[in-house]
Enzyme design. Structure first.
Site, PDB file in Angstrom:
ATOM      1  N   THR A 168      -7.036 -39.546   1.140  1.00 40.30           N
ATOM      2  CA  THR A 168      -7.483 -38.547   2.564  1.00 40.30           C
ATOM      3  C   THR A 168      -8.152 -39.430   3.221  1.00 40.30           C
ATOM      4  O   THR A 168      -8.465 -40.108   2.185  1.00 40.30           O
ATOM      5  CB  THR A 168      -8.385 -36.930   1.790  1.00 40.30           C
ATOM      6  OG1 THR A 168      -7.280 -35.971   1.690  1.00 40.30           O
ATOM      7  CG2 THR A 168      -9.596 -36.461   3.480  1.00 40.30           C
ATOM      8  N   ARG A 177      -1.156 -23.687   3.193  1.00 40.58           N
ATOM      9  CA  ARG A 177      -2.417 -23.928   2.227  1.00 40.58           C
ATOM     10  C   ARG A 177      -3.336 -24.676   2.983  1.00 40.58           C
ATOM     11  O   ARG A 177      -3.069 -25.929   3.580  1.00 40.58           O
ATOM     12  CB  ARG A 177      -1.111 -25.164   1.403  1.00 40.58           C
ATOM     13  CG  ARG A 177      -2.159 -25.514  -0.475  1.00 40.58           C
ATOM     14  CD  ARG A 177      -2.229 -26.590   0.581  1.00 40.58           C
ATOM     15  NE  ARG A 177      -3.298 -28.079  -0.922  1.00 40.58           N
ATOM     16  CZ  ARG A 177      -4.228 -29.054  -0.592  1.00 40.58           C
ATOM     17  NH1 ARG A 177      -3.852 -29.505   0.698  1.00 40.58           N
ATOM     18  NH2 ARG A 177      -3.765 -29.291  -1.671  1.00 40.58           N
ATOM     19  N   VAL A 178      -4.582 -24.766   2.689  1.00 37.35           N
ATOM     20  CA  VAL A 178      -5.481 -25.772   3.286  1.00 37.35           C
ATOM     21  C   VAL A 178      -6.264 -26.618   1.536  1.00 37.35           C
ATOM     22  O   VAL A 178      -6.344 -25.274   0.821  1.00 37.35           O
ATOM     23  CB  VAL A 178      -6.961 -24.743   3.292  1.00 37.35           C
ATOM     24  CG1 VAL A 178      -8.389 -25.290   3.292  1.00 37.35           C
ATOM     25  CG2 VAL A 178      -6.073 -24.614   4.521  1.00 37.35           C
ATOM     26  N   GLY A 179      -6.228 -27.720   1.943  1.00 32.38           N
ATOM     27  CA  GLY A 179      -7.131 -28.490   0.743  1.00 32.38           C
ATOM     28  C   GLY A 179      -8.648 -28.305   0.444  1.00 32.38           C
ATOM     29  O   GLY A 179      -9.309 -27.529   0.671  1.00 32.38           O
ATOM     30  N   ASP A 180      -9.403 -29.242  -0.695  1.00 29.21           N
ATOM     31  CA  ASP A 180     -10.477 -29.373  -0.557  1.00 29.21           C
ATOM     32  C   ASP A 180     -10.866 -29.981   0.759  1.00 29.21           C
ATOM     33  O   ASP A 180     -12.314 -30.349   1.321  1.00 29.21           O
ATOM     34  CB  ASP A 180     -10.233 -30.769  -1.606  1.00 29.21           C
ATOM     35  CG  ASP A 180     -10.170 -31.580  -1.523  1.00 29.21           C
ATOM     36  OD1 ASP A 180      -9.040 -31.745  -1.144  1.00 29.21           O
ATOM     37  OD2 ASP A 180     -10.499 -32.755  -2.291  1.00 29.21           O
ATOM     38  N   THR A 222     -11.324 -37.644  -2.999  1.00 28.02           N
ATOM     39  CA  THR A 222     -10.053 -37.094  -2.312  1.00 28.02           C
ATOM     40  C   THR A 222      -9.498 -37.826  -3.585  1.00 28.02           C
ATOM     41  O   THR A 222      -9.620 -37.460  -4.627  1.00 28.02           O
ATOM     42  CB  THR A 222      -9.569 -38.917  -1.903  1.00 28.02           C
ATOM     43  OG1 THR A 222      -8.225 -38.688  -1.725  1.00 28.02           O
ATOM     44  CG2 THR A 222     -10.032 -39.816  -2.752  1.00 28.02           C
ATOM     45  N   GLY A 249      -6.126 -31.835  -4.320  1.00 25.73           N
ATOM     46  CA  GLY A 249      -7.004 -31.689  -3.269  1.00 25.73           C
ATOM     47  C   GLY A 249      -7.678 -29.769  -4.364  1.00 25.73           C
ATOM     48  O   GLY A 249      -8.635 -29.213  -4.106  1.00 25.73           O
TER      49      GLY A 249
END
Ligand SMILES: *[C@@H]1O[C@H](CO)[C@@H](O)[C@H](O)[C@H]1NC(C)=O
Length: 340
Positions: free
Chosen positions: A204, A232-235, A255, A258
């Site tokens: 990221t 899906r949504v990550g960090d 990074t 996530g």
């Protein structure tokens, strides 16, 4: 004798003054994403704001598709679609703009900036974030490329949908493609198997900057994890997880894995550690160790920057981790690689 004392006092004082002078403006960036750093530095050097530096810097990676993990045409999901997550945080106002699972809009960090500046919300997601972006004048277009389609075809047809992110479903997700159905409690439950990821799966761009006014900003942009479950949504877009900024202290960005990292808000933790007096390196180490205590195999890194321009990083689960810095003590950017 007296003159010597005065001289020593002067030298000592002078040294103290030089050391305590803040080294700003400054920007740090995860991985080897130097082109973004160069762009952010151009903005900062001209007296531009940290927010502009973050937005314009991260935009370079979105356009250049850094490592295939930022911007369009990378990390296709199970339906072969690329969706984007991005965050921008203003450490002066403690305001946040973020988008998650953004569809068909290339410039995710700029949409996040519009959420920051043109709404009272902090976070918009999915198809409806796209509607917002279109209202704000962004162009709607496919994020797929022949590369991302090839990647998906290989995953689906040759590799039988391996790897994937499913657990406790049938048919066995470690062998077969979906559609999957949940395994009921009394059926055979297998423990969660940690996915083996290649090094390009979870990169990221995360950036932290302090401008010449001393204002701090941080941001991220990514196309998430390859073959993620749609939705899906990550960090990266989560404030405190992907990045965090506070003018009183500094900022941090993260990074890596996530899905795991966001449970620990590592960027928030790093900033809070610096608030308590930890150096940026110590702060990043504390954030990384907190995660490793629960997930020894996780892969990730945290970068941290104080409002006076001190910086550091920590990493885990990979041999080494590079990050980029540019400040006025350097003629050009420097890539610093730390061991994990
Ligand atoms: C920086 O951008 C140039 C093109 O302008 C590209 O050739 C180069 O690979 C980029 N560098 C990195 C580290 O991505």
């Amino acid at each position: 004798m007296f003159k010597l004392l005065i001289l020593l006092l002067y030298l000592g004082l002078n040294r103290y003054l030089v050391v305590s002078e803040p080294n700003i403006p400054v920007v740090i960036t995860t991985w080897w994403f130097s082109n973004s750093t160069v762009k952010a530095w151009e903005v900062l050097k001209e007296g531009g704001s940290a927010l502009d530096a973050i937005e314009q810097g991260a935009s370079v990676c979105e356009v250049q598709q850094c490592d295939g993990t930022v911007g369009y045409g990378g990390s296709p999901d199970e339906n072969s679609e690329t969706t984007l997550d991005a965050l921008i945080m203003d450490g002066k106002t403690m305001n946040v703009g973020a988008v998650g699972a953004l569809r068909r809009i290339k410039s995710a960090i700029s949409v996040a900036r519009h959420v920051l500046e043109h709404t009272k919300h902090s976070f918009l997601a999915g198809e409806l974030a796209t509607q917002f972006a279109v209202q704000m004048g962004f162009k709607e277009e496919s994020l797929s490329t022949s590369e991302s389609k090839q990647l998906w075809l290989k995953w689906h047809n040759q590799n039988h949908c391996q790897p994937n992110f499913w657990t406790s479903v049938k048919p066995d997700p470690s062998k077969y493609c979906g559609p999957y159905h949940q395994i009921k409690k009394n059926e055979d439950m297998r423990p969660e198997v940690q996915m083996i990821v290649d090094k390009y799966n979870h990169d990221t761009i995360g950036m932290v900057a302090v401008d010449s006014n001393g204002d701090v900003a941080a941001g991220t942009s990514t196309n998430g994890a390859k073959y993620k479950i749609p939705g899906r949504v990550g960090d990266s877009p989560i404030p405190g997880a992907g990045a965090y900024a506070d003018n009183e202290v500094g900022g941090a960005a993260a990074t890596g894995d996530g899905d795991i990292m966001l449970r620990f808000l590592p960027s928030f933790l790093a900033v809070e550690e610096m608030r308590r007096g930890a150096s940026p390196t110590e702060a990043a180490q504390t954030a990384v160790k907190r995660i490793a205590a629960h997930y020894p195999d996780f892969m990730g890194a945290v970068i941290a920057l104080t409002k006076t321009g001190q910086y550091g990083a920590a990493c885990h689960g990979i041999p080494s981790f590079p990050y980029v810095i540019q400040d006025k003590t350097r003629n050009i950017f420097e890539v610093i690689t730390i061991k994990c």
